[in-house]
Scaffold this motif. Structure first.
Motif, PDB file in Angstrom:
ATOM      1  N   ASP A   8       0.855  -1.185   0.000  1.00  0.00           N
ATOM      2  CA  ASP A   8       0.000   0.000   0.000  1.00  0.00           C
ATOM      3  C   ASP A   8       0.890   1.233   0.000  1.00  0.00           C
ATOM      4  N   ASP A   9       0.287   2.365  -0.293  1.00  0.00           N
ATOM      5  CA  ASP A   9       1.047   3.623  -0.300  1.00  0.00           C
ATOM      6  C   ASP A   9       1.054   4.237   1.082  1.00  0.00           C
ATOM      7  N   ASN A  10       2.125   4.978   1.386  1.00  0.00           N
ATOM      8  CA  ASN A  10       2.216   5.714   2.655  1.00  0.00           C
ATOM      9  C   ASN A  10       2.073   4.815   3.876  1.00  0.00           C
ATOM     10  N   ILE A  11       2.808   3.709   3.881  1.00  0.00           N
ATOM     11  CA  ILE A  11       2.723   2.823   5.036  1.00  0.00           C
ATOM     12  C   ILE A  11       4.010   2.858   5.844  1.00  0.00           C
ATOM     13  N   LEU A  12       3.856   2.517   7.117  1.00  0.00           N
ATOM     14  CA  LEU A  12       4.966   2.415   8.057  1.00  0.00           C
ATOM     15  C   LEU A  12       5.148   0.936   8.382  1.00  0.00           C
ATOM     16  N   PHE A  14       7.898  -2.292  10.035  1.00  0.00           N
ATOM     17  CA  PHE A  14       8.982  -2.533  10.977  1.00  0.00           C
ATOM     18  C   PHE A  14       9.812  -3.743  10.565  1.00  0.00           C
ATOM     19  N   THR A  33      11.712  -0.010  -9.761  1.00  0.00           N
ATOM     20  CA  THR A  33      12.774   0.839  -9.223  1.00  0.00           C
ATOM     21  C   THR A  33      12.522   1.040  -7.740  1.00  0.00           C
ATOM     22  N   VAL A  59      12.883   6.355   4.489  1.00  0.00           N
ATOM     23  CA  VAL A  59      11.958   6.488   3.356  1.00  0.00           C
ATOM     24  C   VAL A  59      12.415   5.609   2.187  1.00  0.00           C
ATOM     25  N   LYS A  61      11.305   4.694  -1.797  1.00  0.00           N
ATOM     26  CA  LYS A  61      10.435   5.077  -2.910  1.00  0.00           C
ATOM     27  C   LYS A  61      10.421   3.940  -3.927  1.00  0.00           C
ATOM     28  N   LYS A  77       3.315   4.248  -8.158  1.00  0.00           N
ATOM     29  CA  LYS A  77       4.353   4.659  -7.203  1.00  0.00           C
ATOM     30  C   LYS A  77       3.888   4.398  -5.781  1.00  0.00           C
ATOM     31  N   THR A  79       5.232   4.991  -1.472  1.00  0.00           N
ATOM     32  CA  THR A  79       6.198   5.440  -0.475  1.00  0.00           C
ATOM     33  C   THR A  79       6.026   4.563   0.761  1.00  0.00           C
ATOM     34  N   TYR A  81       7.781   3.734   4.605  1.00  0.00           N
ATOM     35  CA  TYR A  81       8.765   4.118   5.626  1.00  0.00           C
ATOM     36  C   TYR A  81       9.097   2.893   6.460  1.00  0.00           C
TER      37      TYR A  81
ATOM     38  N   ASN B  76      -0.461   2.291  11.354  1.00  0.00           N
ATOM     39  CA  ASN B  76       0.906   2.315  10.834  1.00  0.00           C
ATOM     40  C   ASN B  76       0.998   2.956   9.457  1.00  0.00           C
ATOM     41  N   ALA B  78       2.470   6.436   7.127  1.00  0.00           N
ATOM     42  CA  ALA B  78       3.577   7.400   7.091  1.00  0.00           C
ATOM     43  C   ALA B  78       3.299   8.428   6.003  1.00  0.00           C
TER      44      ALA B  78
END
Lengths: 87, 228
Positions: A8-12, A14, A33, A59, A61, A77, A79, A81, B76, B78
């Motif tokens: 998924d996009d914009n995930i955090l 660990f 890429t 980060v 990409k 695209k 992102t 983290y 979670n 970002a």
């Protein structure tokens, strides 16, 4: 056609392992890429693709571009983290 | 006349007595009335209720599963980008695709180069980490100030090779526009099935995909080339 099911996009996350998976039209060329490192992604005869990559801390990409023989292309695209410690 | 009336009445009485006598001798039972349940027997009804209960349990289970999945999707998250607006309780971040909002509370930790700092301001490049609500607003558990990325314009381009030298390739894209690509020792060449290749193997007239960065002179410094 290009469907990117993971990540998924914009995930955090660990965990440094990133699963990149989805589906595209059979016979297309798929270029992945991750943080300016490029590679060709193999796809199955049905157009499915799946690969696990190692992320850098911080980060990340991700860009996936699919090209057919005529040069028509689609791009997705993401992102992501990656944090070594839980938040 | 009087005799006739008397005879008729007595005759009627006799008839009634005979009828009553006959009725009392017949074993007369009223039919049993059943409650109307035209479609199901007792066992069928129990079976139907059991199936309905199973279906209700399945629906409840799927609803709980769906709720759990939605909840996980909101956790979670970002948001990475430049801050375009900031206040003590919220920031707006310009991410790759859209502007996102994040709220700051007494539990939000803000760090810069590993050290805790007091606040963030507009113009800073950050990663806001936390959980989002259904509207996509992130409650920041942590905001990390980051070094802004270099301003480079990445290009991925498809085109037909028109000409090549030892360090340059000229291609024509689908819109018939020409582009100059520069290559160096770090440029990776690949062919179908991830085979390694070189600039020498590129055939004029064949299509390629090139990935690189756009320089000031509108030339693409290529780091990766795929030859069909």
């Amino acid at each position: 056609m290009l469907n990117l099911n993971s990540p998924d996009d914009n995930i955090l996350v660990f965990d440094p392992d990133l699963l990149v998976a989805g589906k595209t039209s059979p016979g297309t060329v798929l270029i992945l890429t991750l943080n300016s490192n490029d590679q060709i992604l193999e796809i199955s005869p049905a157009g499915d693709f799946s690969k696990t990559l190692k992320m850098d801390e911080g980060v990340n990409k991700l860009t996936i571009s699919s090209f057919d023989n005529s040069g028509n292309n689609k791009t997705e695209k993401r992102t992501v983290y990656y944090s070594k410690e839980k938040i | 006349m009087k005799k006739f009336i008397v005879h008729s009445s007595w005759f009627m009485v006799k008839i009634c007595m005979v009828v009553l006598l006959l009725l009392s001798t017949i074993n007369y039972q009223l039919p049993t009335v059943f409650a109307v349940d035209s479609s199901l027997s007792a066992s069928q009804s129990a079976d139907f209720r059991a199936k309905l209960k199973t279906l209700q349990d399945e629906i409840a289970s799927k609803a709980a599963q769906l709720k759990n999945e939605v909840s996980k999707k909101l956790q979670n998250r970002a948001y990475v980008g430049f801050i375009i607006n900031s206040s003590p309780i919220s920031i707006s971040i310009n991410t790759e695709i859209a502007t996102k909002s994040a709220t700051i509370n007494e539990f939000t930790q803000i760090t810069s180069k590993g050290k805790v700092v007091k606040s963030v301001v507009a113009g800073e490049f950050v990663a806001a980490l936390g959980d989002t609500d259904e509207a996509g607003v992130l409650t920041a558990k942590k905001i990390i100030k980051l070094t802004p990325p270099k301003k480079v314009e990445e290009k991925t381009i498809y085109g037909k090779v028109l000409s090549k030298t030892s360090s340059q390739i000229t291609i024509q894209d689908l819109a018939k526009q020409s582009h100059i690509l520069t290559v160096d020792d770090d440029t990776i060449f690949k062919t179908a099935r991830n085979g390694d290749s070189t600039l020498k193997n590129l055939v004029v007239g064949s299509p390629i995909i090139a990935i690189g960065t756009l320089t000031e002179k509108n030339i693409i410094q290529v780091r990766f080339i795929y030859g069909f």
